[in-house]
Design a protein around this motif. Structure first.
Motif, PDB file in Angstrom:
ATOM      1  N   LEU A 139       8.320  46.588  85.168  1.00  0.00           N
ATOM      2  CA  LEU A 139       8.792  47.803  84.493  1.00  0.00           C
ATOM      3  C   LEU A 139       9.322  48.826  85.507  1.00  0.00           C
ATOM      4  CD1 LEU A 139       5.793  48.310  82.021  1.00  0.00           C
ATOM      5  CD2 LEU A 139       8.052  47.420  81.449  1.00  0.00           C
ATOM      6  N   GLY A 140       9.374  48.370  86.770  1.00  0.00           N
ATOM      7  CA  GLY A 140       9.873  49.260  87.830  1.00  0.00           C
ATOM      8  C   GLY A 140       8.840  50.278  88.264  1.00  0.00           C
ATOM      9  N   GLN A 141       7.534  49.996  87.941  1.00  0.00           N
ATOM     10  CA  GLN A 141       6.480  50.929  88.349  1.00  0.00           C
ATOM     11  C   GLN A 141       5.559  50.252  89.359  1.00  0.00           C
ATOM     12  OE1 GLN A 141       4.517  52.169  84.777  1.00  0.00           O
ATOM     13  NE2 GLN A 141       6.424  52.679  83.772  1.00  0.00           N
ATOM     14  N   LYS A 142       4.609  51.014  89.864  1.00  0.00           N
ATOM     15  CA  LYS A 142       3.690  50.484  90.869  1.00  0.00           C
ATOM     16  C   LYS A 142       2.254  50.870  90.509  1.00  0.00           C
ATOM     17  CE  LYS A 142       5.750  48.421  94.360  1.00  0.00           C
ATOM     18  NZ  LYS A 142       5.313  47.049  94.606  1.00  0.00           N
ATOM     19  N   MET A 143       1.341  50.002  90.832  1.00  0.00           N
ATOM     20  CA  MET A 143      -0.082  50.279  90.588  1.00  0.00           C
ATOM     21  C   MET A 143      -0.500  51.572  91.284  1.00  0.00           C
ATOM     22  SD  MET A 143      -2.457  48.706  88.985  1.00  0.00           S
ATOM     23  CE  MET A 143      -4.012  49.452  88.702  1.00  0.00           C
ATOM     24  N   ARG A 144       0.081  51.828  92.423  1.00  0.00           N
ATOM     25  CA  ARG A 144      -0.311  52.985  93.222  1.00  0.00           C
ATOM     26  C   ARG A 144      -0.025  54.298  92.496  1.00  0.00           C
ATOM     27  NH1 ARG A 144       3.963  51.982  98.041  1.00  0.00           N
ATOM     28  NH2 ARG A 144       3.086  49.949  97.728  1.00  0.00           N
ATOM     29  N   HIS A 145       0.872  54.234  91.501  1.00  0.00           N
ATOM     30  CA  HIS A 145       1.201  55.457  90.775  1.00  0.00           C
ATOM     31  C   HIS A 145       0.217  55.743  89.648  1.00  0.00           C
ATOM     32  CE1 HIS A 145       5.452  54.331  92.170  1.00  0.00           C
ATOM     33  NE2 HIS A 145       4.915  55.224  93.004  1.00  0.00           N
ATOM     34  N   PHE A 146      -0.736  54.818  89.519  1.00  0.00           N
ATOM     35  CA  PHE A 146      -1.658  54.929  88.380  1.00  0.00           C
ATOM     36  C   PHE A 146      -2.533  56.170  88.506  1.00  0.00           C
ATOM     37  CE2 PHE A 146      -6.001  53.995  86.781  1.00  0.00           C
ATOM     38  CZ  PHE A 146      -5.698  53.874  85.442  1.00  0.00           C
ATOM     39  N   TYR A 147      -2.643  56.850  87.424  1.00  0.00           N
ATOM     40  CA  TYR A 147      -3.597  57.934  87.348  1.00  0.00           C
ATOM     41  C   TYR A 147      -4.452  57.628  86.120  1.00  0.00           C
ATOM     42  CZ  TYR A 147      -5.685  62.513  86.816  1.00  0.00           C
ATOM     43  OH  TYR A 147      -6.592  63.532  86.687  1.00  0.00           O
ATOM     44  N   HIS A 148      -5.727  57.844  86.233  1.00  0.00           N
ATOM     45  CA  HIS A 148      -6.596  57.326  85.172  1.00  0.00           C
ATOM     46  C   HIS A 148      -6.427  57.990  83.812  1.00  0.00           C
ATOM     47  CE1 HIS A 148      -9.433  60.654  85.639  1.00  0.00           C
ATOM     48  NE2 HIS A 148      -9.279  60.493  86.934  1.00  0.00           N
ATOM     49  N   LEU A 149      -5.612  59.009  83.719  1.00  0.00           N
ATOM     50  CA  LEU A 149      -5.363  59.548  82.389  1.00  0.00           C
ATOM     51  C   LEU A 149      -4.148  58.878  81.751  1.00  0.00           C
ATOM     52  CD1 LEU A 149      -6.175  63.332  82.903  1.00  0.00           C
ATOM     53  CD2 LEU A 149      -7.605  61.548  81.927  1.00  0.00           C
ATOM     54  N   ASP A 150      -3.598  57.874  82.467  1.00  0.00           N
ATOM     55  CA  ASP A 150      -2.422  57.139  81.974  1.00  0.00           C
ATOM     56  C   ASP A 150      -2.930  55.995  81.075  1.00  0.00           C
ATOM     57  OD1 ASP A 150      -0.341  55.441  81.570  1.00  0.00           O
ATOM     58  OD2 ASP A 150      -0.010  54.989  83.687  1.00  0.00           O
ATOM     59  N   GLU A 151      -2.883  56.228  79.802  1.00  0.00           N
ATOM     60  CA  GLU A 151      -3.491  55.308  78.843  1.00  0.00           C
ATOM     61  C   GLU A 151      -2.803  53.947  78.805  1.00  0.00           C
ATOM     62  OE1 GLU A 151      -4.307  57.230  75.141  1.00  0.00           O
ATOM     63  OE2 GLU A 151      -4.761  55.319  74.170  1.00  0.00           O
ATOM     64  N   ALA A 152      -1.460  53.955  78.985  1.00  0.00           N
ATOM     65  CA  ALA A 152      -0.707  52.695  78.891  1.00  0.00           C
ATOM     66  C   ALA A 152      -1.158  51.729  79.981  1.00  0.00           C
ATOM     67  CB  ALA A 152       0.787  52.983  78.990  1.00  0.00           C
ATOM     68  N   THR A 153      -1.330  52.227  81.196  1.00  0.00           N
ATOM     69  CA  THR A 153      -1.747  51.354  82.302  1.00  0.00           C
ATOM     70  C   THR A 153      -3.184  50.877  82.075  1.00  0.00           C
ATOM     71  OG1 THR A 153      -0.367  52.697  83.728  1.00  0.00           O
ATOM     72  CG2 THR A 153      -1.826  51.137  84.814  1.00  0.00           C
ATOM     73  N   THR A 154      -4.005  51.774  81.589  1.00  0.00           N
ATOM     74  CA  THR A 154      -5.396  51.393  81.286  1.00  0.00           C
ATOM     75  C   THR A 154      -5.410  50.248  80.279  1.00  0.00           C
ATOM     76  OG1 THR A 154      -6.154  53.623  81.672  1.00  0.00           O
ATOM     77  CG2 THR A 154      -7.603  52.227  80.370  1.00  0.00           C
ATOM     78  N   ASN A 155      -4.553  50.360  79.270  1.00  0.00           N
ATOM     79  CA  ASN A 155      -4.511  49.285  78.260  1.00  0.00           C
ATOM     80  C   ASN A 155      -4.111  47.965  78.889  1.00  0.00           C
ATOM     81  OD1 ASN A 155      -5.329  50.993  76.301  1.00  0.00           O
ATOM     82  ND2 ASN A 155      -3.283  51.443  75.503  1.00  0.00           N
TER      83      ASN A 155
END
Ligand SMILES: NCCCC(=O)O
Length: 713
Positions: free
Chosen positions: A345-361
């Motif tokens: 999706l052109g994103q990186k795990m490193r950009h994850f912030y725990h309030l980001d629900e989509a990545t958590t899912n």
């Protein structure tokens, strides 16, 4: 807050070009279950291997920041909050906790912060509740999955009555709730279900178990509490070959060594005595097969590696070393997959912030679908996020916990999984679940029954002979004078009386319907036989009495046989009517009356109870009294009439004196019969022999006295 110390692994900055991915950790290094001492090195080993792999999370270094939650829920929640909000690194996942109460408290909040949480060791069944813990996983097997094996164990060892004694903690109560239900479904009895509040003295609960003669106890407590329980059991004398404890299977091999001696007031030797032979049901922690895991090593090699890493120390919670190792691998694999998906999706795990629900899912879905070979075997989760795996039964034998059997699936037969025999303290057998009561039915001895029946058959043949003579020779003067019609009634009564002898239920396996039918036929024959026989004797005596008194009053009364026959049939009718009314309005049923109790000479725990089947009914007394009143009155009046007519020597009434003797005889035998019937209830053979004997003697005496020719005097 000063009481929280955050530990990191690996320490120091990441190599050039590598980005750190931070995970939070909650481990119990002390307290009720200090298994963090194993979880931490296992985590470090896994992280070292994963961080060295170029195919897992390339360009990243996984770093754990963990706190010691001391197995306290409050400290765990506080520590997690510190790790998430007061630490500079953004956490992508939570590892832990070790203890279930801490996992419960933290997993109830971690999902609000969009953090997937995975525990290496929490076994509480309540953690399977997806509504309460929506983002929770564990490489541990839920404790309630052991309930099947517990039920199978009970069946195998023939236990029907058990008790539960547990700490008032969800980890234990949520496993015991379905267990209690399963006990009921399998028709087992739960004698006691005792809860001990945290910090409470277990002594009162053990006293209750002891007072109630409880033998089999499923114990649910942390090891720290277990030493206290066994110490108190020892002091109360609640131990020995009759007492069997079944504990959870996740205690360490030498769990007693890790307990604080100041928490219990016994020597270790005394604790061993009280817990001798205890059984444990739990998960199999390491893959028994030599399969190579995702880490490139077998479970055996991993254990060696872990031992080398910890300098061969036997650490608390060492059983969980494999689950902890696999837990970190599961976390890494799901993050790795998520990173791949984010990349597309052109994103990186490193950009994850725990309030980001989509990545958590994404992390959640990837964790839920995990399937790899770990040190525990195949690692995958059920719908509730718990690991599936082998189960085992173990026993504390000679100061060691040894595996008795391994089971592949729920409900597998115990016999199929046994790899080593149980060792029992009572030779050759498992403890009983209480006193073993064996019931046996007292029945009439077969030889006695057959003997009495043969005598009765002879009596019937003799009576039929008299009957034939009486009918064929009814025109002979001597027969004619003795009222042959009435005598025929006496003989028919005799045949019915003899037939009573056949109706004793002699078989231990008699069906209730058969016993009830026997009782009914027995009563009808006895009432009809007695009414016919004795009624006819009475009628003849009454006629003698009437004639005798009328002669004294210079009158001449004539009483025809017809009238006497009618009297006798009336008597029979009254008694049969009472029996029929009894049967209709107050049907009989069978009660098993306990007769005696006897302990086995060799084993005081085996008790034999003798019983007899008795036909009874709720208003039995009224009906029996009615019959006894009618027949008793007849006997008394008959005896009085016979006495008053004893001097009568009238040729026309030629057998009147004999009839008098028959009446005395019937009175005496009837009284003795009633006495025997009431007194000898515990000796069915003797009771039957005497009653049948009285009937045969009385009946034969009557028929012979009246019909056998007597010498002229
Ligand atoms: N982790 C082993 C102790 C059991 C539990 O708290 O789930």
């Amino acid at each position: 807050r000063g009481d929280i110390v955050i530990n990191d692994f690996p320490k120091g900055p990441a190599p050039e070009g590598v980005v750190d991915l931070h995970i939070a950790g909650l481990f119990p290094m002390e307290g009720a279950w200090p298994g963090g001492q194993t979880l931490v090195p296992a985590t470090e080993l896994a992280l070292s291997m994963i961080n060295n792999r170029s195919d897992i999370l390339p360009g990243y270094r996984l770093v754990i920041h963990w706190i010691n939650d001391k197995c306290w829920a409050g400290l765990g929640v506080h520590g997690l909050h510190e790790l998430i909000f007061n630490d500079t690194n953004i956490k992508v996942l939570v590892i832990g906790a070790g203890c279930s109460p801490v996992s419960q408290a933290t997993a109830e909040v971690s999902h609000y912060w969009n953090l997937v949480q995975i525990s290496p060791s929490s076994v509480a069944p309540s953690l399977s509740d997806r509504k309460r813990f929506p983002l929770f996983f564990r490489t541990a097997t839920a404790e309630d999955t052991m309930n099947n094996i517990r039920i199978e164990l009970m069946k195998h060892l023939n236990w029907k009555r058990v008790s539960i004694m547990q700490e008032a903690l969800e980890i234990f109560t949520t496993a015991s709730e379905p267990f209690v239900q399963m006990l009921a479904e399998n028709n087992f009895t739960l004698q006691m279900n005792l809860l001990i509040q945290s910090g409470d003295d277990p002594r009162p609960s053990i006293e209750i178990l002891q007072r109630n003669d409880v033998r089999i106890i499923f114990g649910g407590f942390y090891p720290e509490r277990a030493t206290r329980v066994f110490c108190e059991a020892y002091k109360l004398g609640f131990y020995g070959p009759k007492i069997q404890w079944i504990l959870v299977g996740w205690y360490d091999d030498n769990w007693w060594d890790y307990q604080d001696p100041s928490l219990y007031n016994c020597t270790l030797e005394q604790v061993f005595i009280a817990m001798d032979g205890y059984l444990a049901t739990g998960a199999v922690f390491f893959n028994p097969l030599d399969e190579v895991s995702i880490a490139g090593i077998t479970s055996r090699q991993y254990r060696q590696m872990f031992s080398d890493y910890t300098n061969g120390r036997i650490l608390p919670g060492i059983r969980f070393a494999g689950w902890a190792f696999d837990c970190i691998w599961a976390a890494a694999l799901s993050l790795n997959k998520t990173d791949g998906m984010l990349a597309s999706l052109g994103q990186k795990m490193r950009h994850f912030y725990h309030l980001d629900e989509a990545t958590t899912n994404m992390i959640f879905d990837n964790m839920a679908n995990i399937d790899f070979t770990g040190t525990m075997g195949r690692v995958r989760f059920d719908k509730s996020g718990s690991a599936l795996g082998l189960q085992k039964i173990a026993q504390f034998q000679g100061r060691k916990i040894v595996a008795i059997g391994v089971f592949e699936e729920e409900g597998q037969r115990i016999e199929e999984g046994i790899i080593r025999p149980f060792v029992w303290r009572t030779p050759d057998r498992a403890p009983y679940d209480g006193k073993q009561v064996y019931w046996y039915k007292l029945v009439v001895n077969k030889q006695v029954y057959i003997g009495m029946c043969l005598l009765a058959v002879c009596g019937v043949i003799l009576t039929l002979g008299f009957l034939i003579f009486n009918v064929t020779c009814r025109a002979c003067p001597i027969v004619k004078m003795s009222s042959p019609t009435i005598n025929n009634l006496i003989l028919m009564g005799c045949v019915l009386n003899y037939s009573v002898v056949f109706f004793a239920h002699t078989s231990t396996r008699s069906e209730p319907e058969q016993i009830l039918a026997f009782c009914m036929v027995h009563n009808v024959l006895l009432a009809a036989g007695f009414s016919l026989g004795f009624g006819a004797l009475f009628a003849k005596t009454w006629r003698v009495h009437v004639i005798f008194t009328s002669v004294q009053q210079n009158q001449r009364k004539v009483i025809k046989d017809r009238k006497l026959v009618f009297m006798v049939l009336m008597l029979v009718g009254v008694n049969i009517a009472i029996l029929v009314t009894w049967e209709i309005i107050d049907p009989k049923y069978i009660v098993q009356s306990q007769i005696s109790e006897q302990s086995d000479m060799m084993d005081a725990d085996i008790v034999y109870h003798a019983f007899t089947d008795t036909c009874t009914s709720s208003r039995e007394m009224y009906f029996i009294s009615s019959i006894y009143c009618v027949l008793g009155l007849l006997l008394i009046v008959g005896a009085v009439l016979a006495w008053e007519t004893r001097q009568v020597k009238v040729e026309a009434l030629n057998d009147s004196q004999l009839i008098g003797i028959c009446i005395y005889n019937a009175v005496v035998l009837s009284v003795m019969g009633v006495a025997v019937a009431f007194v000898l209830t515990d000796q069915p053979s003797l009771r039957y022999a005497l009653l049948a004997g009285f009937i045969i003697i009385g009946t034969t005496f009557t028929s012979c006295l009246i019909f056998v020719p007597k010498p002229e005097n």
